[in-house]
Design an enzyme around this catalytic site. Sequence first.
Site, mmCIF file in Angstrom:
data_model
loop_
_atom_site.group_PDB
_atom_site.id
_atom_site.type_symbol
_atom_site.label_atom_id
_atom_site.label_comp_id
_atom_site.label_asym_id
_atom_site.label_seq_id
_atom_site.Cartn_x
_atom_site.Cartn_y
_atom_site.Cartn_z
ATOM 1 C CE LYS A 136 20.206 63.665 56.259
ATOM 2 N NZ LYS A 136 18.958 63.593 55.468
ATOM 3 C CE LYS A 219 16.699 59.018 67.701
ATOM 4 N NZ LYS A 219 16.320 60.250 66.989
ATOM 5 C CE LYS A 222 18.169 54.310 57.256
ATOM 6 N NZ LYS A 222 18.337 54.263 55.854
#
Length: 357
Positions: A136, A219, A222
Amino acid sequence: MATDHPQSAPGTAAAAAPGRAHGTRPRVLSGIQPTAGSFHLGNYLGAVRQWVALQESHDAFYMVVDLHAITVPQDPAELRANTRLAASQLLAAGLDPDRCTLFVQSHVPEHAQLAWVMNCLTGFGEASRMTQFKDKSAKQGADRTSVGLFTYPILQVADILLYQADQVPVGEDQRQHVELTRDLAERFNGRFGRTFTLPAAYIVRETAKIYDLQDPAAKMSKSAATPKGVISLLDDPRATAKKIRGAVTDTDTVIRFDRETKPGVSNLLTIYSTLTKEPVADIERKYEGKGYGALKTDLSEIVVDFVTPFRERTQEYLDDPETLDGILAKGAEKARAIAAETLERTYERVGFLTAKH
Ligand code: TRP
């Protein structure tokens, strides 16, 4: 439910832990961030459905982790709305406040308090090795990465240890955070005396994983390249049916589960099987000699029959925030009774002077 950790790890019997009566059901705890807006089918089939099942067999604690959400910038009004939205969807999915404890993380101040103690027990290098943080922060750049994001896993450690959880249902990406929880619990127990239960990750097997309808190698997420591959549970059911009819398959027409060579069809079979509880082999047999069109038409109907009541129930909670907030207040009260006991014991062990009221 298929997992690779059906039982808690040996040596974690929690009878002696604070907040636990002897002989109670194993305790599970998990959290979901209020950042997703609508859940998608992958969230539901991969995680939420399992949470619903576990409330029958376990002493279950589930929370909406708003403290974790602010490790990246959030719009205040949106965060508040998304917190209610996440809780509404969890209830719509079948979490029953009489059978589990559902609450909002920031309603229980002990999370932040225990996290501080755990921060002081964690090595800087140890925290630096958390792969999710590395990913991240690499994406955001150092200047935009908050210290909160760095200590995110340690807040998660506090979440789990406060409740003396035996098992933590999470995705594979969270395994390292559960390992850190075990390490810190052991470290604390070794230094200050046995205080915390060592939890085990409870991870859903491959068969419950849902992939993107347009890119079945990825996968369902969103952050997908196109919304066409993602079934959002709160979307108009007609749009959802269309996405299923447009799902990527392959050039032969045989309906057979094979993740390697037929990932698109396999994904549709997984969705079909998990929603209807029919074994994949039975579905394969049912569609022998039929084409993908028949499978997709039937699956669209199955998914629409699932999302329609889900949307309605979610909307009912959103239309009645007083009832919803009442449920969350009760959940926080139940959670806090346990969290406060664990924190008090922790403070005492650490050597803080007992506060007199
Ligand atoms: N980090 C978890 C996730 O992104 C969410 C989470 C926060 C959590 N606290 C937790 C999960 C405690 C399990 C237990 O999925």
